[in-house]
Design an enzyme around this catalytic site. Structure first.
Site, PDB file in Angstrom:
ATOM      1  N   SER A 126       0.701  -1.279  -0.194  1.00 49.68           N
ATOM      2  CA  SER A 126      -0.086   0.062   0.133  1.00 49.68           C
ATOM      3  C   SER A 126       0.800   1.328  -0.078  1.00 49.68           C
ATOM      4  O   SER A 126       0.214   2.418   0.044  1.00 49.68           O
ATOM      5  CB  SER A 126      -1.177   0.033   1.235  1.00 49.68           C
ATOM      6  OG  SER A 126      -2.046  -0.799   1.116  1.00 49.68           O
ATOM      7  N   LYS A 129      -0.026   3.732  -2.686  1.00 52.11           N
ATOM      8  CA  LYS A 129      -1.114   4.832  -2.412  1.00 52.11           C
ATOM      9  C   LYS A 129      -0.589   6.179  -2.543  1.00 52.11           C
ATOM     10  O   LYS A 129      -1.124   6.957  -2.654  1.00 52.11           O
ATOM     11  CB  LYS A 129      -1.938   4.606  -1.245  1.00 52.11           C
ATOM     12  CG  LYS A 129      -2.783   3.296  -1.339  1.00 52.11           C
ATOM     13  CD  LYS A 129      -3.497   2.779  -0.503  1.00 52.11           C
ATOM     14  CE  LYS A 129      -4.488   1.371  -0.811  1.00 52.11           C
ATOM     15  NZ  LYS A 129      -4.195   0.466  -0.166  1.00 52.11           N
ATOM     16  N   SER A 183      -6.322   3.401   4.015  1.00 52.88           N
ATOM     17  CA  SER A 183      -5.559   2.512   3.464  1.00 52.88           C
ATOM     18  C   SER A 183      -6.486   1.805   2.493  1.00 52.88           C
ATOM     19  O   SER A 183      -6.286   0.638   2.280  1.00 52.88           O
ATOM     20  CB  SER A 183      -4.521   1.576   3.828  1.00 52.88           C
ATOM     21  OG  SER A 183      -3.576   1.227   2.935  1.00 52.88           O
TER      22      SER A 183
END
Length: 349
Positions: A126, A129, A183
């Site tokens: 993640s 992101k 997230s």
């Protein structure tokens, strides 16, 4: 009778006098020509020369760098304002035994304090992101209203999500907070589809943005970071993305939040509230930074293949900023223990 002897002597004397006068005239003419040449050289040529007292001084206006404000004709180097390293940088007592790679950067001094395998390609999970948010902030309209559809929900429900539901309406700004705080993989899909027109086009925008900021060891396949063998980056490229994203106030604010409550319109037309909570142990109270160090915010990432990852923005007691990142740690306990080792450098440098 004529006196021929005297006549010859007189003629010889006259000839000698004439030769002497001719020589004197030639010397005078030569002298005048030389003097005239010197005057021309001095007043015509010499007066236009630049006196160089130190031709190798870097600030010299002729041979060095211009020091006046008119710098429009001089391009800034690509690395201007960046921390740069070609490889590992050691720091006494720091080894990152349980992590594959990591780094600590002094953003205020633009200096790399520690680096391990910073140019090694790894799965980012993640941490992806960070780039998703950057592209959305750069090319999207934060006030746009996004209606959640099947594309956004085409995600593993067991993965990290914001719990978006079909027909929900959020602004792009709200979804960026959900993306960075909770997230949310579903938020990543919703953002990508709205800003890019399709998931594929948004991913192409992510790769183009990575190339434009110098993250040349990065390739994305999605907007959320779930595993794909062709989806990779490096600790140094994560730094470049993070540094670029910090230019946006929304990014700075979102990564600093322990939680965030939004009001949204559900598919039934009613308005509801939802609260998203940060995933960083520094914000959940499961980890504490070293004394004198404040964790301002950051981004987490975890998959089986990527391991445990964390990118942070921290500050010392004087407000100076630092970036730290760890990728592919064995587990979260080791991740935060070794992140504290990196943060301890702030008090030792």
């Amino acid at each position: 009778m004529r006196c021929t002897g005297n006549s010859r002597q007189e003629r010889a004397r006259i000839r000698r006098a004439q030769r002497r006068n001719a020589i004197l005239l030639l010397v005078l003419v030569f002298t005048v020509v030389v003097l005239a040449g010197m005057l021309v050289f001095w007043f015509v040529f010499r007066s236009h020369e630049i006196e160089i007292t130190d031709p190798y001084r870097i600030t010299d206006s002729t041979f060095g760098v211009r020091t006046e404000s008119a710098t429009a004709n001089r391009a800034d180097p690509f690395t201007d304002g960046l921390c740069v390293t070609a490889g590992d940088v050691s720091f006494d007592g720091i080894s990152l035994e349980y992590a594959e790679a990591g780094a600590m950067m002094d953003l205020s001094e633009e200096n790399v304090l520690y680096a391990k395998n910073v140019h090694e390609r790894l799965y980012p999970a993640s941490l992806t992101k960070i780039m998703t948010a950057l592209v959305a902030l750069k090319y999207g309209n934060l006030d746009d209203v996004i209606t959640v559809d099947e594309v956004a929900l085409d995600i593993d429900p067991e993965s990290s999500v914001c719990y978006l539901e079909l027909g929900d309406q959020y602004t792009l700004r709200q979804l960026i907070y959900g993306l960075l705080i909770a997230s949310g993989n579903d938020a990543g899909n919703a953002i990508a589809y709205h800003v890019g027109g399709s998931i594929e086009n948004f991913v192409a925008m992510m790769n183009q943005e990575a190339a434009s900021i110098g993250a040349t060891n990065t390739h994305f396949m999605n907007a959320h970071g779930l595993q794909d063998e062709n989806h990779y980056t490096t600790p140094y490229d994560i730094y470049l993305m993070f540094q670029e994203a910090l230019k946006y106030d929304v990014f700075q604010d979102a990564i600093s939040k322990q939680n965030f409550t939004v009001t949204y319109t559900a598919g039934d037309g009613e308005q509801y509230e939802r609260t998203w909570y940060a995933t960083s142990y520094y914000f959940t109270g499961e980890a504490a930074a070293p004394d004198g160090v404040t964790v301002f915010g950051g981004k987490t990432g975890t998959t089986d293949e990527a391991g445990s990852c964390l990118a942070l923005l921290s500050k010392d007691a004087y407000g100076n900023s630092y970036f730290s990142v760890i990728m592919k740690s064995d587990n979260k306990a080791d991740l935060y223990e070794e992140m504290n080792e990196l943060l301890s450098i702030i008090n030792k440098k």
